[in-house]
Design a protein around this motif. Structure first.
Motif, PDB file in Angstrom:
ATOM      1  N   LEU A   2       0.833  -1.195   0.000  1.00 24.41           N
ATOM      2  CA  LEU A   2       0.000   0.000   0.000  1.00 24.41           C
ATOM      3  C   LEU A   2       0.868   1.245   0.000  1.00 24.41           C
ATOM      4  CD1 LEU A   2      -2.712  -0.935   2.673  1.00 24.41           C
ATOM      5  CD2 LEU A   2      -2.767  -1.326   0.210  1.00 24.41           C
ATOM      6  N   THR A   3       0.311   2.326  -0.486  1.00 21.58           N
ATOM      7  CA  THR A   3       0.997   3.623  -0.478  1.00 21.58           C
ATOM      8  C   THR A   3       0.068   4.650   0.153  1.00 21.58           C
ATOM      9  OG1 THR A   3       2.201   3.077  -2.503  1.00 21.58           O
ATOM     10  CG2 THR A   3       2.084   5.403  -1.881  1.00 21.58           C
ATOM     11  N   SER A   5      -1.809   7.877   0.721  1.00 24.08           N
ATOM     12  CA  SER A   5      -2.254   8.907  -0.218  1.00 24.08           C
ATOM     13  C   SER A   5      -2.203  10.288   0.434  1.00 24.08           C
ATOM     14  CB  SER A   5      -3.675   8.620  -0.689  1.00 24.08           C
ATOM     15  OG  SER A   5      -4.131   9.660  -1.537  1.00 24.08           O
ATOM     16  N   ALA A  88      -4.834   4.750   2.262  1.00 24.78           N
ATOM     17  CA  ALA A  88      -3.782   4.178   1.426  1.00 24.78           C
ATOM     18  C   ALA A  88      -4.409   3.514   0.200  1.00 24.78           C
ATOM     19  CB  ALA A  88      -2.954   3.170   2.212  1.00 24.78           C
ATOM     20  N   VAL A  89      -3.612   3.392  -0.843  1.00 26.20           N
ATOM     21  CA  VAL A  89      -4.071   2.837  -2.114  1.00 26.20           C
ATOM     22  C   VAL A  89      -3.134   1.716  -2.532  1.00 26.20           C
ATOM     23  CG1 VAL A  89      -4.652   3.362  -4.507  1.00 26.20           C
ATOM     24  CG2 VAL A  89      -4.958   5.118  -2.753  1.00 26.20           C
ATOM     25  N   ASP A  90      -3.694   0.604  -3.026  1.00 22.76           N
ATOM     26  CA  ASP A  90      -2.819  -0.471  -3.487  1.00 22.76           C
ATOM     27  C   ASP A  90      -2.477  -0.275  -4.965  1.00 22.76           C
ATOM     28  OD1 ASP A  90      -4.927  -1.391  -5.051  1.00 22.76           O
ATOM     29  OD2 ASP A  90      -5.255  -3.228  -3.907  1.00 22.76           O
ATOM     30  N   GLU A  91      -1.706  -1.213  -5.515  1.00 23.27           N
ATOM     31  CA  GLU A  91      -1.217  -1.068  -6.887  1.00 23.27           C
ATOM     32  C   GLU A  91      -2.347  -1.088  -7.907  1.00 23.27           C
ATOM     33  OE1 GLU A  91       1.524  -4.263  -7.135  1.00 23.27           O
ATOM     34  OE2 GLU A  91       3.104  -3.232  -6.001  1.00 23.27           O
ATOM     35  N   PHE A  96      -8.001   2.005   0.872  1.00 19.25           N
ATOM     36  CA  PHE A  96      -8.142   1.397   2.189  1.00 19.25           C
ATOM     37  C   PHE A  96      -8.084   2.469   3.275  1.00 19.25           C
ATOM     38  CE2 PHE A  96      -6.482  -1.865  -0.533  1.00 19.25           C
ATOM     39  CZ  PHE A  96      -7.016  -3.051  -0.081  1.00 19.25           C
ATOM     40  N   THR A 127       0.697  -4.019   8.018  1.00 20.35           N
ATOM     41  CA  THR A 127       0.809  -4.022   6.563  1.00 20.35           C
ATOM     42  C   THR A 127       1.852  -2.995   6.142  1.00 20.35           C
ATOM     43  OG1 THR A 127      -1.501  -4.672   6.264  1.00 20.35           O
ATOM     44  CG2 THR A 127      -0.441  -3.560   4.414  1.00 20.35           C
ATOM     45  N   VAL A 129       3.320  -0.027   4.349  1.00 25.05           N
ATOM     46  CA  VAL A 129       2.721   1.166   3.753  1.00 25.05           C
ATOM     47  C   VAL A 129       3.843   2.114   3.339  1.00 25.05           C
ATOM     48  CG1 VAL A 129       1.207   3.149   4.103  1.00 25.05           C
ATOM     49  CG2 VAL A 129       0.623   0.943   5.125  1.00 25.05           C
ATOM     50  N   ILE A 143      -4.693  -2.424   8.365  1.00 24.56           N
ATOM     51  CA  ILE A 143      -5.882  -2.147   7.563  1.00 24.56           C
ATOM     52  C   ILE A 143      -7.123  -2.216   8.459  1.00 24.56           C
ATOM     53  CG2 ILE A 143      -7.368  -3.014   5.713  1.00 24.56           C
ATOM     54  CD1 ILE A 143      -4.860  -3.994   4.280  1.00 24.56           C
ATOM     55  N   ARG A 146     -11.226  -2.061   3.561  1.00 26.27           N
ATOM     56  CA  ARG A 146     -11.154  -1.546   2.201  1.00 26.27           C
ATOM     57  C   ARG A 146     -12.441  -0.771   1.950  1.00 26.27           C
ATOM     58  NH1 ARG A 146     -10.321  -6.321  -1.789  1.00 26.27           N
ATOM     59  NH2 ARG A 146     -10.778  -4.711  -3.337  1.00 26.27           N
TER      60      ARG A 146
END
Length: 338
Positions: A2-3, A5, A88-91, A96, A127, A129, A143, A146
């Motif tokens: 995750l990144t 945002s 956070a956003v996944d690829e 999330f 997780t 991040v 998390i 989602r």
């Protein structure tokens, strides 16, 4: 992977989706909202009179709202990892709601539950991040839910996270010797199931269908009380001890133990539980005690129950399929029904 945002539009929209899910299903009750299915409560923090949720939301499993398990706070600056909650956003672009693995103490000056302890006490694994650290400080994120799913899924995931945070606080207090006086209720059990279940065949035994008699009684009582606004819940201790029913009766809260037999063993078990639960869950200490049986036991036991200051009431199970459980009128009046 995750990144975190920092896009104000992504972050703002994500928090609004989460808050909307809470409010869609939440039942307003005084200064807080209840989520009956998830067995959690929440409120706008710090203005509990607000009918909306702002950037700070407190959530917990204590049905009175006296103890809060965790806060989910939206940072003033999107992506600020110094604030314990974020988006956070996944690829694949899935969004999330995440939160740091730390819980501040509700008592000023007491030490917080930090990352390693949080994972140990909750059983949750962090997780990874990206952009979730601050200079010189590596932070652990978990998390919560989602946000590309429906409100029910969002609330179920949020409820599980809140329940884990409540469990961590209770275990932490227990280790520090703070129990029982400062112990919050560990959570609220799920509604009882009725119907039946099948015990599988073993060796020469045929499969056996067993009725969930206690569940039938619980659901029948719930169907009478909840439509009139009388709350009925199942508080439980973090160690797994679960009360049959707590009824918020107008004349005073009731702690009810339900038995499906009236033998001496049933009475012994029920009376023991009624004496122990207020010690395990101190907030139940001022509740009136009620033993609910399908019929009166032997006269000597009836007399002894009364001398223990426990109210004894009865119900009748249906004799035919599709019938309803019938409660004696005195018990229904005690619960607040005319």
């Amino acid at each position: 992977m995750l990144t975190m945002s920092s896009d104000p539009r992504v972050v703002g929209r994500a928090f609004e989706v989460w808050r909307a899910a809470l409010l869609e299903k939440g039942v307003r009750d005084g200064a807080l909202w209840r989520l009956p299915e998830q067995r959690i409560v929440f409120r706008n923090q710090p203005d509990s009179r607000s009918e909306r949720l702002g950037s700070r939301t407190s959530l917990g499993t204590d049905s009175t709202g006296s103890y809060w398990a965790v806060q989910i706070n939206e940072a003033d600056t999107p992506g600020d990892a110094n604030v314990t909650s974020g988006i956070a956003v996944d690829e694949g672009g899935v969004v999330f709601l995440i939160r740091q693995g730390r819980l501040n103490s509700p008592v000023a000056g007491n030490s917080p539950i930090l990352e390693e302890e949080f994972s140990r006490l909750t059983g949750l694994k962090p997780t990874t991040v990206l952009k979730g650290d601050t200079s010189g400080k590596k932070r652990e994120w978990h998390i919560v839910t989602r946000l590309d799913v429906g409100p029910d899924e969002i609330l179920d995931a949020t409820g599980r996270f809140v329940d884990r945070c409540s469990l961590a606080r209770l275990r932490y207090a227990e280790a520090d010797g703070d129990l029982p006086d400062t112990a919050p209720i560990g959570g609220l059990g799920r509604d009882e199931d009725a119907g039946s279940y099948t015990v599988g065949a073993r060796e020469a035994l045929e499969p056996l269908e067993v009725r969930r008699l206690q569940g039938e009684v619980w659901q029948a009582l719930t169907s009478l009380l909840r439509p009139t606004g009388i709350a009925i819940d199942k508080p439980r201790h973090a160690a797994g001890y679960e009360v049959d029913a707590v009824v918020a009766a107008p004349g005073g809260a009731l702690l009810v133990e339900i038995k499906t037999g009236n033998s001496a063993a049933d009475v012994y078990g029920g009376m023991g539980q009624l004496q122990l639960y207020p010690k395990l869950l101190p907030k139940l200490g001022d509740h009136d005690l009620v033993l609910l049986l399908p019929a009166l036991p032997q006269p000597a036991l009836v007399k002894a129950i009364g001398e223990c200051e426990v109210r004894l009431h009865t119900y009748r199970l249906p004799t035919t399929a599709g019938g309803r459980v019938e409660f004696e009128k005195a018990f229904l009046r005690l619960c607040g029904l005319n």
